[in-house]
Design a protein around this motif. Sequence first.
Motif, PDB file in Angstrom:
ATOM      1  N   GLU A  33      35.646  -3.195  46.937  1.00 22.50           N
ATOM      2  CA  GLU A  33      35.850  -4.124  45.816  1.00 22.50           C
ATOM      3  C   GLU A  33      36.135  -5.539  46.330  1.00 22.50           C
ATOM      4  OE1 GLU A  33      36.914  -1.048  45.792  1.00 22.50           O
ATOM      5  OE2 GLU A  33      36.711  -0.215  43.771  1.00 22.50           O
ATOM      6  N   ILE A  34      36.918  -5.612  47.400  1.00 21.39           N
ATOM      7  CA  ILE A  34      37.295  -6.915  47.953  1.00 21.39           C
ATOM      8  C   ILE A  34      36.168  -7.443  48.836  1.00 21.39           C
ATOM      9  CG2 ILE A  34      39.012  -8.112  49.365  1.00 21.39           C
ATOM     10  CD1 ILE A  34      40.994  -5.864  48.684  1.00 21.39           C
ATOM     11  N   ARG A  35      35.740  -6.596  49.770  1.00 21.93           N
ATOM     12  CA  ARG A  35      34.800  -7.008  50.816  1.00 21.93           C
ATOM     13  C   ARG A  35      33.473  -7.461  50.240  1.00 21.93           C
ATOM     14  NH1 ARG A  35      34.754  -2.194  53.457  1.00 21.93           N
ATOM     15  NH2 ARG A  35      32.645  -1.708  52.879  1.00 21.93           N
ATOM     16  N   VAL A  88      35.914 -16.221  42.540  1.00 21.62           N
ATOM     17  CA  VAL A  88      37.333 -16.572  42.638  1.00 21.62           C
ATOM     18  C   VAL A  88      38.142 -15.323  42.999  1.00 21.62           C
ATOM     19  CG1 VAL A  88      37.905 -16.207  40.184  1.00 21.62           C
ATOM     20  CG2 VAL A  88      39.188 -17.879  41.507  1.00 21.62           C
ATOM     21  N   LEU A  89      39.165 -15.507  43.852  1.00 21.04           N
ATOM     22  CA  LEU A  89      40.026 -14.383  44.209  1.00 21.04           C
ATOM     23  C   LEU A  89      40.810 -13.927  42.981  1.00 21.04           C
ATOM     24  CD1 LEU A  89      40.951 -12.923  46.985  1.00 21.04           C
ATOM     25  CD2 LEU A  89      43.099 -14.090  46.557  1.00 21.04           C
ATOM     26  N   ILE A  90      40.877 -12.624  42.796  1.00 24.12           N
ATOM     27  CA  ILE A  90      41.626 -12.065  41.671  1.00 24.12           C
ATOM     28  C   ILE A  90      43.123 -12.122  42.018  1.00 24.12           C
ATOM     29  CG2 ILE A  90      42.016  -9.977  40.311  1.00 24.12           C
ATOM     30  CD1 ILE A  90      39.051  -9.207  41.221  1.00 24.12           C
ATOM     31  N   PRO A  91      43.949 -12.659  41.137  1.00 16.50           N
ATOM     32  CA  PRO A  91      45.382 -12.712  41.448  1.00 16.50           C
ATOM     33  C   PRO A  91      45.946 -11.313  41.668  1.00 16.50           C
ATOM     34  CG  PRO A  91      44.905 -13.905  39.401  1.00 16.50           C
ATOM     35  CD  PRO A  91      43.643 -13.235  39.825  1.00 16.50           C
ATOM     36  N   ARG A  92      46.762 -11.154  42.738  1.00 17.20           N
ATOM     37  CA  ARG A  92      47.362  -9.859  43.065  1.00 17.20           C
ATOM     38  C   ARG A  92      48.774  -9.805  42.502  1.00 17.20           C
ATOM     39  NH1 ARG A  92      42.333  -9.957  45.112  1.00 17.20           N
ATOM     40  NH2 ARG A  92      42.087  -9.146  47.220  1.00 17.20           N
ATOM     41  N   PRO A  93      49.200  -8.611  42.094  1.00 17.59           N
ATOM     42  CA  PRO A  93      50.577  -8.510  41.589  1.00 17.59           C
ATOM     43  C   PRO A  93      51.610  -8.956  42.623  1.00 17.59           C
ATOM     44  CG  PRO A  93      49.508  -6.334  41.692  1.00 17.59           C
ATOM     45  CD  PRO A  93      48.464  -7.352  41.996  1.00 17.59           C
ATOM     46  N   GLU A  94      51.362  -8.677  43.918  1.00 14.84           N
ATOM     47  CA  GLU A  94      52.380  -9.017  44.922  1.00 14.84           C
ATOM     48  C   GLU A  94      52.556 -10.527  45.066  1.00 14.84           C
ATOM     49  OE1 GLU A  94      49.633  -7.225  45.550  1.00 14.84           O
ATOM     50  OE2 GLU A  94      48.644  -7.867  47.412  1.00 14.84           O
ATOM     51  N   THR A  95      51.571 -11.283  44.612  1.00 16.94           N
ATOM     52  CA  THR A  95      51.687 -12.740  44.720  1.00 16.94           C
ATOM     53  C   THR A  95      52.686 -13.313  43.712  1.00 16.94           C
ATOM     54  OG1 THR A  95      49.481 -12.849  45.669  1.00 16.94           O
ATOM     55  CG2 THR A  95      50.289 -14.876  44.704  1.00 16.94           C
ATOM     56  N   SER A 117      51.483 -21.903  48.637  1.00 15.18           N
ATOM     57  CA  SER A 117      50.103 -21.491  48.886  1.00 15.18           C
ATOM     58  C   SER A 117      50.017 -19.990  49.145  1.00 15.18           C
ATOM     59  CB  SER A 117      49.518 -22.229  50.100  1.00 15.18           C
ATOM     60  OG  SER A 117      48.149 -21.873  50.249  1.00 15.18           O
ATOM     61  N   ASN A 118      48.931 -19.426  48.668  1.00 14.14           N
ATOM     62  CA  ASN A 118      48.522 -18.094  49.088  1.00 14.14           C
ATOM     63  C   ASN A 118      47.208 -18.296  49.838  1.00 14.14           C
ATOM     64  OD1 ASN A 118      47.791 -15.431  49.417  1.00 14.14           O
ATOM     65  ND2 ASN A 118      47.231 -15.110  47.268  1.00 14.14           N
ATOM     66  N   PRO A 119      47.308 -18.638  51.125  1.00 12.84           N
ATOM     67  CA  PRO A 119      46.095 -18.980  51.876  1.00 12.84           C
ATOM     68  C   PRO A 119      45.338 -17.718  52.276  1.00 12.84           C
ATOM     69  CG  PRO A 119      47.955 -18.976  53.355  1.00 12.84           C
ATOM     70  CD  PRO A 119      48.500 -18.621  51.986  1.00 12.84           C
ATOM     71  N   PRO A 120      44.099 -17.865  52.731  1.00  9.74           N
ATOM     72  CA  PRO A 120      43.432 -16.701  53.330  1.00  9.74           C
ATOM     73  C   PRO A 120      44.183 -16.320  54.600  1.00  9.74           C
ATOM     74  CG  PRO A 120      42.151 -18.715  53.686  1.00  9.74           C
ATOM     75  CD  PRO A 120      43.278 -19.076  52.774  1.00  9.74           C
ATOM     76  N   TYR A 121      44.571 -15.049  54.729  1.00  6.99           N
ATOM     77  CA  TYR A 121      45.355 -14.677  55.921  1.00  6.99           C
ATOM     78  C   TYR A 121      44.929 -13.367  56.554  1.00  6.99           C
ATOM     79  CZ  TYR A 121      47.994 -12.254  52.216  1.00  6.99           C
ATOM     80  OH  TYR A 121      48.358 -11.489  51.137  1.00  6.99           O
ATOM     81  N   VAL A 122      43.816 -12.810  56.117  1.00  5.13           N
ATOM     82  CA  VAL A 122      43.345 -11.565  56.728  1.00  5.13           C
ATOM     83  C   VAL A 122      42.683 -11.920  58.069  1.00  5.13           C
ATOM     84  CG1 VAL A 122      41.834  -9.571  56.478  1.00  5.13           C
ATOM     85  CG2 VAL A 122      42.960 -10.551  54.453  1.00  5.13           C
ATOM     86  N   PRO A 123      43.139 -11.329  59.182  1.00  4.25           N
ATOM     87  CA  PRO A 123      42.466 -11.598  60.456  1.00  4.25           C
ATOM     88  C   PRO A 123      40.978 -11.221  60.358  1.00  4.25           C
ATOM     89  CG  PRO A 123      44.544 -10.452  60.824  1.00  4.25           C
ATOM     90  CD  PRO A 123      44.296 -10.441  59.339  1.00  4.25           C
ATOM     91  N   ALA A 133      37.723  -3.753  57.140  1.00  3.94           N
ATOM     92  CA  ALA A 133      38.517  -2.612  56.680  1.00  3.94           C
ATOM     93  C   ALA A 133      38.965  -2.767  55.227  1.00  3.94           C
ATOM     94  CB  ALA A 133      39.737  -2.443  57.593  1.00  3.94           C
ATOM     95  N   LEU A 134      38.685  -3.907  54.615  1.00  5.28           N
ATOM     96  CA  LEU A 134      39.106  -4.096  53.224  1.00  5.28           C
ATOM     97  C   LEU A 134      38.294  -3.192  52.298  1.00  5.28           C
ATOM     98  CD1 LEU A 134      39.375  -8.009  53.122  1.00  5.28           C
ATOM     99  CD2 LEU A 134      41.251  -6.354  53.313  1.00  5.28           C
ATOM    100  N   ALA A 135      38.877  -2.875  51.145  1.00  4.42           N
ATOM    101  CA  ALA A 135      38.184  -2.032  50.167  1.00  4.42           C
ATOM    102  C   ALA A 135      36.870  -2.695  49.746  1.00  4.42           C
ATOM    103  CB  ALA A 135      39.081  -1.833  48.942  1.00  4.42           C
ATOM    104  N   MET A 149      54.775 -20.032  51.628  1.00  2.00           N
ATOM    105  CA  MET A 149      53.434 -19.483  51.781  1.00  2.00           C
ATOM    106  C   MET A 149      53.458 -17.969  51.824  1.00  2.00           C
ATOM    107  SD  MET A 149      50.846 -21.273  54.415  1.00  2.00           S
ATOM    108  CE  MET A 149      51.941 -22.386  55.269  1.00  2.00           C
ATOM    109  N   GLU A 150      52.606 -17.335  51.052  1.00  2.00           N
ATOM    110  CA  GLU A 150      52.425 -15.886  51.188  1.00  2.00           C
ATOM    111  C   GLU A 150      51.645 -15.621  52.465  1.00  2.00           C
ATOM    112  OE1 GLU A 150      50.960 -13.636  47.772  1.00  2.00           O
ATOM    113  OE2 GLU A 150      49.734 -12.422  49.127  1.00  2.00           O
ATOM    114  N   LEU A 151      52.028 -14.537  53.165  1.00  2.00           N
ATOM    115  CA  LEU A 151      51.281 -14.145  54.357  1.00  2.00           C
ATOM    116  C   LEU A 151      51.031 -12.646  54.309  1.00  2.00           C
ATOM    117  CD1 LEU A 151      53.068 -16.512  56.851  1.00  2.00           C
ATOM    118  CD2 LEU A 151      50.676 -16.647  56.159  1.00  2.00           C
TER     119      LEU A 151
HETATM  120  N1  GLN Z   1      46.443  -9.589  49.894  1.00  2.00           N
HETATM  121  C1  GLN Z   1      45.053  -9.880  49.816  1.00  2.00           C
HETATM  122  C2  GLN Z   1      44.243  -8.648  50.081  1.00  2.00           C
HETATM  123  O1  GLN Z   1      44.640  -7.808  50.852  1.00  2.00           O
HETATM  124  C3  GLN Z   1      44.669 -10.999  50.751  1.00  2.00           C
HETATM  125  C4  GLN Z   1      44.853 -12.284  50.073  1.00  2.00           C
HETATM  126  C5  GLN Z   1      44.849 -13.436  51.019  1.00  2.00           C
HETATM  127  O2  GLN Z   1      44.247 -13.441  52.096  1.00  2.00           O
HETATM  128  N2  GLN Z   1      45.526 -14.432  50.630  1.00  2.00           N
HETATM  129  O3  GLN Z   1      43.218  -8.469  49.524  1.00  2.00           O
END
Ligand code: GLN
Length: 308
Positions: free
Chosen positions: A208-210, A96-103, A192-198, A204-206, A247-249
């Motif tokens: 921890e995420i990747r 599961v995606l970890i909730p981000r503070p910016e969300t 929604s906070n959909p997946p939005y990373v191209p 290039a993600l850290a 929607m968060e982007l």
């Molecule tokens: N902000 C998230 C990140 O950079 C991406 C989350 C999303 O795609 N909704 O890890």
Amino acid sequence: MSSAAPHVAADFLRLAQGYLARHGVATPRLDAEVLLASVLGISRLELYARLDEPLERHEVDAYRDALRRRAAREPVAYIVGYREFYGLRMRVGPGVLIPRPETEYLVELALSSTEEAAPVRVADACTGSGAVAVAIAVRRPQACVVGTDVSEQALAFAAVNGRAHVPGGRVRWIRADGLRALAEASYDLVVSNPPYVPSGEMRALAPEIRHYEPREALDGGEDGLRTARELAREAMKVLRPGGVLIMELGTPAQARRLAAECLRAGGAYREAVAAEDPVSRVPALVARRAGEAPPGIRWPVGGGRTWP
Ligand code: GLN
């Protein structure tokens, strides 16, 4: 490192900090403390009062395990099993995606669009851990909230978080792709906070995420808008006339592009703007379906630009 074998908590912390730093962890001292506090079942504050106390054998073993996981760049939240979001403890773990503070901005916008006592119906698409749905339900005690996700694993966490924070079945979970399973014209607010990373930026993600977080919660296709676009299309149907979509982007350009697309969508959306959190700078799309706003629903952004 002192020459004597580690004995008290302070010794272990010092060693752990160096170990995590050598493995490229960005906040080695903080993580060493959080993980030790978690192993001991106490808060970080309580840990400071115990720095000169020895650790039990089983505590040393558990701490070593936690440190190994962190050195392999597993997120702290997965190791301790939770993350704070909007002042609420959300259970999380692998899958599961970890909730981000910016969300939290998404929650702020949702609260700005709904009057506190209004019995609004809210849908949270791609809910993941359910953090956004739960936070809204907690702050809007008359709201009925439904969260959807394709991932069974994510929904298991969402269910735990819903039970922990929202009594009385006001938040429900549906295993579904986006908004497709929801009844037409029956929601006042869709978030929604959909997946939005191209896709091309996933690498290039850290680490921890990747390496640890679910790809399907992050990868938004070629321009990052694949899921967001689908949701904007589906939301036209499930929103009541005058209902609001938020929607968060990932970038202001994404938010502007999607806002422009919403306004071109045959008059279904009366307004669509790219908004931005003044603090975290996280961008969001805010759109409103044509028609008179349902009771308790208001436009959450002032002075936003409409596009084009
Ligand atoms: N902000 C998230 C990140 O950079 C991406 C989350 C999303 O795609 N909704 O890890």
